[in-house]
Design a protein around this motif. Structure first.
Motif, PDB file in Angstrom:
ATOM      1  N   SER A   1       0.811  -1.218   0.000  1.00  0.00           N
ATOM      2  CA  SER A   1       0.000   0.000   0.000  1.00  0.00           C
ATOM      3  C   SER A   1       0.840   1.261   0.000  1.00  0.00           C
ATOM      4  CB  SER A   1      -0.941   0.018   1.198  1.00  0.00           C
ATOM      5  OG  SER A   1      -0.217   0.263   2.377  1.00  0.00           O
ATOM      6  N   SER A   2       2.022   1.241   0.603  1.00  0.00           N
ATOM      7  CA  SER A   2       2.749   2.500   0.705  1.00  0.00           C
ATOM      8  C   SER A   2       4.178   2.419   0.204  1.00  0.00           C
ATOM      9  CB  SER A   2       2.790   2.948   2.156  1.00  0.00           C
ATOM     10  OG  SER A   2       3.465   1.978   2.912  1.00  0.00           O
ATOM     11  N   GLY A   3       4.672   1.239  -0.085  1.00  0.00           N
ATOM     12  CA  GLY A   3       6.018   1.137  -0.619  1.00  0.00           C
ATOM     13  C   GLY A   3       7.090   0.914   0.420  1.00  0.00           C
ATOM     14  N   GLN A   4       6.741   0.958   1.683  1.00  0.00           N
ATOM     15  CA  GLN A   4       7.750   0.873   2.731  1.00  0.00           C
ATOM     16  C   GLN A   4       7.269  -0.126   3.765  1.00  0.00           C
ATOM     17  OE1 GLN A   4      10.740   2.131   3.322  1.00  0.00           O
ATOM     18  NE2 GLN A   4      10.836   3.357   5.167  1.00  0.00           N
ATOM     19  N   ARG A   5       8.196  -0.914   4.312  1.00  0.00           N
ATOM     20  CA  ARG A   5       7.767  -1.913   5.300  1.00  0.00           C
ATOM     21  C   ARG A   5       7.419  -1.279   6.643  1.00  0.00           C
ATOM     22  NH1 ARG A   5      10.230  -7.360   4.974  1.00  0.00           N
ATOM     23  NH2 ARG A   5      10.869  -7.013   7.107  1.00  0.00           N
ATOM     24  N   MET A   6       8.360  -0.492   7.145  1.00  0.00           N
ATOM     25  CA  MET A   6       8.113   0.143   8.440  1.00  0.00           C
ATOM     26  C   MET A   6       8.100   1.635   8.240  1.00  0.00           C
ATOM     27  SD  MET A   6      10.666  -1.932  10.932  1.00  0.00           S
ATOM     28  CE  MET A   6      10.267  -1.052  12.399  1.00  0.00           C
ATOM     29  N   HIS A   7       7.503   2.359   9.155  1.00  0.00           N
ATOM     30  CA  HIS A   7       7.499   3.825   9.127  1.00  0.00           C
ATOM     31  C   HIS A   7       7.065   4.337   7.770  1.00  0.00           C
ATOM     32  CE1 HIS A   7       9.329   3.236  12.864  1.00  0.00           C
ATOM     33  NE2 HIS A   7      10.549   3.073  12.454  1.00  0.00           N
ATOM     34  N   THR A   8       5.824   3.995   7.443  1.00  0.00           N
ATOM     35  CA  THR A   8       5.397   4.154   6.066  1.00  0.00           C
ATOM     36  C   THR A   8       5.015   5.560   5.690  1.00  0.00           C
ATOM     37  OG1 THR A   8       3.169   3.644   6.746  1.00  0.00           O
ATOM     38  CG2 THR A   8       4.534   1.811   6.055  1.00  0.00           C
ATOM     39  N   ARG A   9       4.809   6.463   6.652  1.00  0.00           N
ATOM     40  CA  ARG A   9       4.366   7.815   6.326  1.00  0.00           C
ATOM     41  C   ARG A   9       3.070   7.770   5.510  1.00  0.00           C
ATOM     42  NH1 ARG A   9       5.499  11.500   2.619  1.00  0.00           N
ATOM     43  NH2 ARG A   9       6.779   9.997   1.526  1.00  0.00           N
ATOM     44  N   TYR A  10       2.248   6.784   5.776  1.00  0.00           N
ATOM     45  CA  TYR A  10       1.026   6.613   4.999  1.00  0.00           C
ATOM     46  C   TYR A  10      -0.063   7.563   5.480  1.00  0.00           C
ATOM     47  CZ  TYR A  10      -2.653   4.059   2.537  1.00  0.00           C
ATOM     48  OH  TYR A  10      -3.688   3.692   1.721  1.00  0.00           O
TER      49      TYR A  10
END
Lengths: 240, 176, 431
Positions: C185-194
């Motif tokens: 959904s956001s491109g990042q595993r952790m700390h996604t800034r979603y």
């Protein structure tokens, strides 16, 4: 180091077909009985023994059997824990035996932000590790302070201790950390010269704890006050 | 959240019970806040906790704020929660900065709300606000011998300037 | 150790140097040692203060514990924190509001979406900005997935501390599946800034809903497997039953919230009593324990895993169509395609990216239910584009105060178990 050289240190090519295998088996039996002579014996030895320089073999052993020091500081620690997990398995590189004691560990993965309170502790841990030792700085925070440019975070662990490999990311993916670990392995295979660590005064191992410096007059006064306070305190507990 | 009228009622009853303790109130965006004289904050908290119609028995958060350049400079904020009615009330103790070496101080709420122990230490650590009566007031998150109150507005942010690649050859490394 | 009644007569003197109270002044003289100091103790009853941490395999992060023990029994406990203090709250005062979100996410680093929700919700209260329904549901899905992920890591590391090493691998394998969904959904595993102020940063991609449903379909059977391994395991029962009980009123006095409080018997969950972000639309239960020992805490969290799956399924089923972020161009970036046609959109984009949006002066406190308890965010806005004060009321910081009550008069091995069941995250404690 090139990939070909890396593979060159791998075990010998194994014969595939059962006939070749049977021939090798029979010749091995002959050798053990003492029946192989002359040219046959020489050829046998050539095929079954690998020769190399001692240093290369030593480095190969070191690189493929490394014990990391479990040192999860912050968010990167979670991704470091997940390289031990089955998907990103670091056991295939020989490094899943994470040791908690610095005396038993080979390299330290600084995973997370190093605060000013923690920095002396980290340095002491690094000093306690036995030679040869390496350090991987995982993530942006331990490489350069990361996004935290403030009073509380040391702007990069390499301000106070030698770091061999920096792995960027916030947090770096487990694959990135494993790639960094592979780079460290290749560095070790190349017999790196650790003399550059002299600028940190970090060569060698701190075997014995340093003596505490003499207390300053303020500290002595504080100790005296503390002793008085203990002596004055009533018998019961003063609080929760 | 008590509504605006309810808040005024609370302020009035508090001033009847403990005169001159409430300096003001405000109610905006659904949040109700009492601004309180720092020396009287324990009376206010105790009244809010014990009075049968109020019963704010849970201290959700205790934190400090630096309102520089507004006066009084510091605020110690007590977020109170009434669990049965699910109502939140904020009590702000308006603490002035005496200036110089002296630390601003107010009484400690540990006797009323034991949860205040670590949180008051944190306020002391970061703002230098002294809590009288706290059993163990010393720095909690900064190193013990740190000098300075980091989260005050006039304390510098710290860190180091970014070295760009074009400047790198001129800037000496720390080991040179 | 009376129930919080402090008499000012026995408080430490406030004379002398106020600026720096050193360890020597206070830390050595714990209440037990004060009483015992004058007596002649024989070797059997000697009190020994040992130091656990900050580098320790079983403290969950860099926590230092000064433990006074008599033989194997813990008599006093003092946690020393601050080894990963990052000055996040101070650093946030220097950044525009949307730049604060990545900072705040890294506090309690296992529940990053909750940190972001607390901050964004607080700023949305200050702005009086309405979050569209689709964004609220997407936020709920991501928050519950983060709750599952956090509890899985907790379960893995707790079982590891208690000796069940294989649970670590199972839990991390499932955690990787959750984190794959975040990556989708956001491109990042952790700390996604979603999560952004006003909604979420972008809509979920095609296939996300199906993958999440696949996960939800399979996950309850995994939880069954975990329970089969641990819940009736004799060793686990021996280690956790009856250990670390603190009575409910004491927990409330100490400000403890979250699964610890619920295991103690108080059915307090902010998702139910003060619903935020459309939690009132979902039907789920809150697991509540009876005794409040380690086993209850374990059961509460495992059951929360199942309840989270229920919530996610309901949210996906009822996911409304519509915008995924609010419409207010003064706060939210305009969609990219408008920049080519509309001048106002270009100006808004420029202002928002360079300066950031301004928040009218005021202060707000916004509390949500994170996997560890009540996560509150206090923001003081002074009318400019940067917050004047951001404070996060972290649940682990407050819950840590109950560690002493749990561990005193128990064995050291129980201390390890209590610390594990407390689920402390040092990033949140130290901020």
């Amino acid at each position: 180091m090139k990939r070909e050289k890396l593979r060159g240190l791998a075990p010998l090519e194994q014969p595939r077909s059962p006939e070749v295998l049977r021939v090798r088996q029979l010749r091995a039996r002959d050798m053990l009985r003492g029946d192989l002579e002359g040219v046959d014996l020489e050829q046998f030895v050539e095929e079954s023994v690998m020769t190399t320089r001692f240093e290369k073999a030593l480095n190969w052993g070191r690189a493929n059997a490394m014990f990391p020091l479990t040192f999860g500081l912050a968010c990167c620690g979670i991704e470091m824990m997940s390289i031990v997990s089955p998907r990103y398995d670091i056991a295939r590189f020989g490094a899943e035996a994470m040791r908690a004691s610095p005396r038993q560990a080979d390299f330290i993965i600084l995973s997370g932000r190093v605060s000013i309170k923690m920095a002396p502790v980290v340095r002491r841990l690094y000093d306690q590790m036995l030679e040869p030792k390496w350090a991987i700085s995982m993530g942006a925070c331990s490489s350069s302070g990361g996004m935290f440019a403030n009073y509380a975070v040391v702007q990069g662990a390499d301000k106070f201790m030698p770091v061999d490999i920096h792995v960027p990311g916030c947090p770096p993916r487990p694959e990135a950390l494993i790639y960094g670990f592979n780079k460290l392995q290749r560095k070790i295979l190349g017999s790196p010269d650790p003399g550059w660590r002299a600028r940190y005064n970090a060569a060698g191992t701190e075997e014995w704890a340093h003596a505490e410096p003499e207390p300053t007059p303020e500290q002595l006064e504080a100790y005296a006050e503390a002793r008085e306070m203990v002596a004055r305190a009533p018998g019961g507990p003063a609080g929760a | 959240m008590p509504d605006a009228a309810g808040l005024e009622l609370i302020a009035q009853e508090l001033n009847d019970a403990h005169p001159d303790s409430v300096l003001g109130t405000y109610h905006e965006r659904g949040d109700a806040c009492l601004i309180v004289e720092p020396g009287r904050v324990l009376d206010v908290l105790r009244w809010l906790r014990e009075t049968p119609t109020q019963e704010y028995r849970f201290l959700a958060s205790l934190h400090g704020v630096d309102y520089l350049p507004a006066e009084p400079r510091f605020g110690v904020i007590y977020e109170l929660l009434n669990m049965p009615r699910v109502e939140r009330l904020r009590v702000r103790a308006a603490v002035a900065d005496p200036g110089g070496e002296e630390l601003p101080s107010l009484p400690s709420a540990v006797g009323l709300f034991p949860t205040a122990e670590f949180q008051e230490r944190e306020v002391y650590d970061f703002f230098g606000i002294d809590f009288e009566g706290h059993p163990d007031l010393r720095r909690i998150l900064m190193p013990e011998d740190y000098v300075g109150w980091p989260q005050r507005r006039d304390f510098p942010m710290g860190g180091e300037p970014v070295i760009f690649t074009r400047d790198e050859p001129e800037v000496p490394r720390w080991y040179e | 150790m009376s129930d919080g009644a402090i008499t000012s007569g026995s408080a430490p003197a406030h004379g002398g140097d106020r600026l720096a109270r050193t360890e020597a002044q206070v830390i050595g003289a714990s209440p037990i040692e004060r009483t015992a100091a004058g007596e002649a103790l024989d070797l059997e009853h000697e009190l020994m203060t040992i130091n656990m941490g900050p580098h320790h395999p079983a403290t969950h992060g860099v926590l230092r514990l000064l433990v006074s023990i008599q033989g194997e029994i813990v008599r006093d406990l003092k946690p020393v924190m601050g080894y990963v203090h990052t000055g996040i709250e101070k650093n946030c005062e220097d950044k525009a509001y949307w730049k604060v979100i990545p900072f705040v996410e890294r506090m309690d680093y296992l529940s990053y979406h909750f940190n972001a929700q607390a901050f964004c919700g607080c700023v949305e209260n200050l702005l009086e900005l309405e979050v569209p329904a689709r964004a609220q549901y997407l936020r709920v899905i991501h928050m519950e997935l983060t709750r599952i992920q956090s509890h899985l890591i907790w379960l893995g590391t707790t079982a590891l501390d208690l000796g069940a090493m294989s649970m670590f691998f199972y839990c991390f394998r499932d955690r990787d599946r959750v984190v794959d969904l975040f990556e989708l959904s956001s491109g990042q595993r952790m700390h996604t800034r979603y999560f952004q102020v006003g909604g979420v940063i972008e809509d979920i991609p095609v296939g996300f809903a199906d993958r999440v449903l696949d996960f939800c379909r399979e996950f309850p059977s995994r939880v069954d497997q975990f329970e089969a391994l641990l819940t009736q395991n004799e060793i686990f029962l021996n280690r956790t039953r009856g250990i670390g009980v603190v009575d409910k009123q004491r927990l409330l006095d100490l400000g403890v919230t979250g699964p610890l409080l619920r295991a103690g018997g108080e059915p307090w969950d902010l998702r139910k009593v003060a619903p935020y972000s459309s939690y009132e639309d979902f039907e789920f239960a809150i697991p509540v324990g009876t005794v409040g020992d380690g086993w209850d805490r374990y059961r509460v969290r495992v059951q929360e895993l199942r309840e989270s799956v229920r919530i996610i399924e309901q949210a996906l089923e009822g996911l409304p169509e519509g915008p995924w972020i609010a419409d207010d161009r003064k706060v939210v970036l305009p969609p990219r395609h408008e920049l080519a046609t509309s001048m106002e959109a270009l100006i808004h984009h420029f202002k928002l990216v360079t300066e950031g949006f301004r928040v009218p002066p005021g202060e707000a406190y916004y509390a949500i239910e994170s996997p560890r308890g009540e996560l509150g965010c206090f923001v003081l806005a002074d009318g400019s584009a940067k917050p004047a004060r951001v404070h996060i009321r972290d649940p682990s910081f407050v819950n840590l105060q109950s560690l002493r009550d749990m561990c005193v008069d128990g064995y050291i091995a129980d201390l390890i178990q209590n610390l594990a069941m407390l689920d402390p995250i040092l990033g949140g404690i130290d901020r």
